[in-house]
Design an enzyme around this catalytic site. Sequence first.
Site, PDB file in Angstrom:
ATOM      1  N   ASN A 173       1.454  -0.145  -0.504  1.00 15.98           N
ATOM      2  CA  ASN A 173       1.719  -1.528  -0.099  1.00 15.98           C
ATOM      3  C   ASN A 173       3.144  -1.878  -0.519  1.00 15.98           C
ATOM      4  OD1 ASN A 173       1.773  -4.273   0.333  1.00 15.98           O
ATOM      5  ND2 ASN A 173       0.315  -4.782  -1.289  1.00 15.98           N
ATOM      6  N   TRP A 174       4.034  -1.975   0.460  1.00 20.47           N
ATOM      7  CA  TRP A 174       5.442  -2.244   0.134  1.00 20.47           C
ATOM      8  C   TRP A 174       5.708  -3.730  -0.088  1.00 20.47           C
ATOM      9  CZ3 TRP A 174       7.623   1.178   4.677  1.00 20.47           C
ATOM     10  CH2 TRP A 174       7.417   2.518   4.367  1.00 20.47           C
ATOM     11  N   LYS A 175       4.707  -4.549   0.166  1.00 20.31           N
ATOM     12  CA  LYS A 175       4.870  -6.006   0.024  1.00 20.31           C
ATOM     13  C   LYS A 175       6.078  -6.450   0.855  1.00 20.31           C
ATOM     14  CE  LYS A 175       2.381  -5.595  -4.255  1.00 20.31           C
ATOM     15  NZ  LYS A 175       2.117  -6.015  -5.617  1.00 20.31           N
TER      16      LYS A 175
ATOM     17  N   HIS B 274      -5.011 -10.430  -0.827  1.00 23.80           N
ATOM     18  CA  HIS B 274      -4.309  -9.938  -2.017  1.00 23.80           C
ATOM     19  C   HIS B 274      -4.024 -11.133  -2.938  1.00 23.80           C
ATOM     20  CE1 HIS B 274      -1.201  -8.231  -4.555  1.00 23.80           C
ATOM     21  NE2 HIS B 274      -1.564  -7.039  -4.136  1.00 23.80           N
TER      22      HIS B 274
ATOM     23  N   GLU C 262      -8.611  -5.583  -7.925  1.00 24.86           N
ATOM     24  CA  GLU C 262      -7.217  -5.768  -8.314  1.00 24.86           C
ATOM     25  C   GLU C 262      -7.104  -6.780  -9.449  1.00 24.86           C
ATOM     26  OE1 GLU C 262      -4.686  -3.815  -5.445  1.00 24.86           O
ATOM     27  OE2 GLU C 262      -4.126  -5.918  -5.581  1.00 24.86           O
TER      28      GLU C 262
ATOM     29  N   GLY D 252       1.727  -4.999 -10.935  1.00 27.75           N
ATOM     30  CA  GLY D 252       3.166  -5.040 -11.154  1.00 27.75           C
ATOM     31  C   GLY D 252       3.567  -5.128 -12.620  1.00 27.75           C
TER      32      GLY D 252
ATOM     33  N   SER E  46      -0.743  -1.155 -11.111  1.00 29.32           N
ATOM     34  CA  SER E  46       0.078  -0.231 -11.907  1.00 29.32           C
ATOM     35  C   SER E  46      -0.393   1.219 -11.838  1.00 29.32           C
ATOM     36  CB  SER E  46       0.152  -0.706 -13.373  1.00 29.32           C
ATOM     37  OG  SER E  46       0.762  -1.972 -13.440  1.00 29.32           O
TER      38      SER E  46
HETATM   39  P1  PGA Z   1       1.420  -2.445  -8.401  1.00 29.19           P
HETATM   40  O1  PGA Z   1       0.810  -3.340  -7.235  1.00 29.19           O
HETATM   41  O2  PGA Z   1       1.100  -1.029  -8.101  1.00 29.19           O
HETATM   42  O3  PGA Z   1       2.872  -2.747  -8.384  1.00 29.19           O
HETATM   43  O4  PGA Z   1       0.763  -2.897  -9.679  1.00 29.19           O
HETATM   44  C1  PGA Z   1      -0.512  -3.120  -6.867  1.00 29.19           C
HETATM   45  C2  PGA Z   1      -0.984  -4.146  -5.905  1.00 29.19           C
HETATM   46  O5  PGA Z   1      -0.396  -5.214  -5.769  1.00 29.19           O
HETATM   47  O6  PGA Z   1      -1.976  -3.884  -5.249  1.00 29.19           O
END
Ligand code: PGA
Length: 227
Positions: free
Chosen positions: A8-10, A98, A155, A161, A192
């Site tokens: 997921n590149w957001k 999300h 999640e 993050g 993470s």
């Molecule tokens: P992250 O994001 O790997 O940077 O923790 C995961 C997510 O938002 O699903």
Amino acid sequence: MKKLIIANWKSNKTFEGVQKWMEADTAWNTNTDTVDIVIAPPFPTLLYVSNKLLDRKKFPNVFLGVQDLSSYPAGKYTGAVSGQNLEGFHVIYAILGHSERRRYFHETDKDVALKIEQALSHGIKPVVCVDEEYIESQARQIDDVVLKKCIVAYEPIEAIGSGVAEDVGHVKKVVEKIRNVFGEVPVIYGGSVDDMNVNEYLLVTDGVLVGTASLDPEMFGRILASV
Ligand code: PGA
């Protein structure tokens, strides 16, 4: 079921950055029998990534995902991306609800339930994101028949993050809790995930959702190689 690894590149990356990522020297054709990979790029680059993924020799088990979808059908909803807009792009998965959508765009459980309906009506598999405290409230908004068609992503907000992933034992317990509520659906973990911890999570889940560690193709390639 194959394990699902979702990148997921957001809302990161320029178009050039996406081109570089897709051209990177990642070993895509390892683990094709055991793993399916999903790339969820920003909407403006969807067509580009979709076209790239048509090369099934290079990307045998890589599929396209979106990071969101309108809760409304096609029509007078300025700025929204509807299921109809996505027809022909070969979108297989949609990440829905999300925590960043819930937090910054004020999406409710009800909105997410409507998005799930929209996704399914366009043949797109919903990946429904939940944290522990709203597993039940989210499920209550979803029709019983629809619940069983969901993939659920656990999640935990503090793990996203932060570089501090959730304790695997706890993830295992929450996976059971999700299955008690949703039924025998695939459950994946996000928060993470990196190349050092991915295998621990795959032992107790059906896959992982990777944010930060998916941005750099080399780092993402390391995750794929270590699975
Ligand atoms: P992250 O994001 O790997 O940077 O923790 C995961 C997510 O938002 O699903």
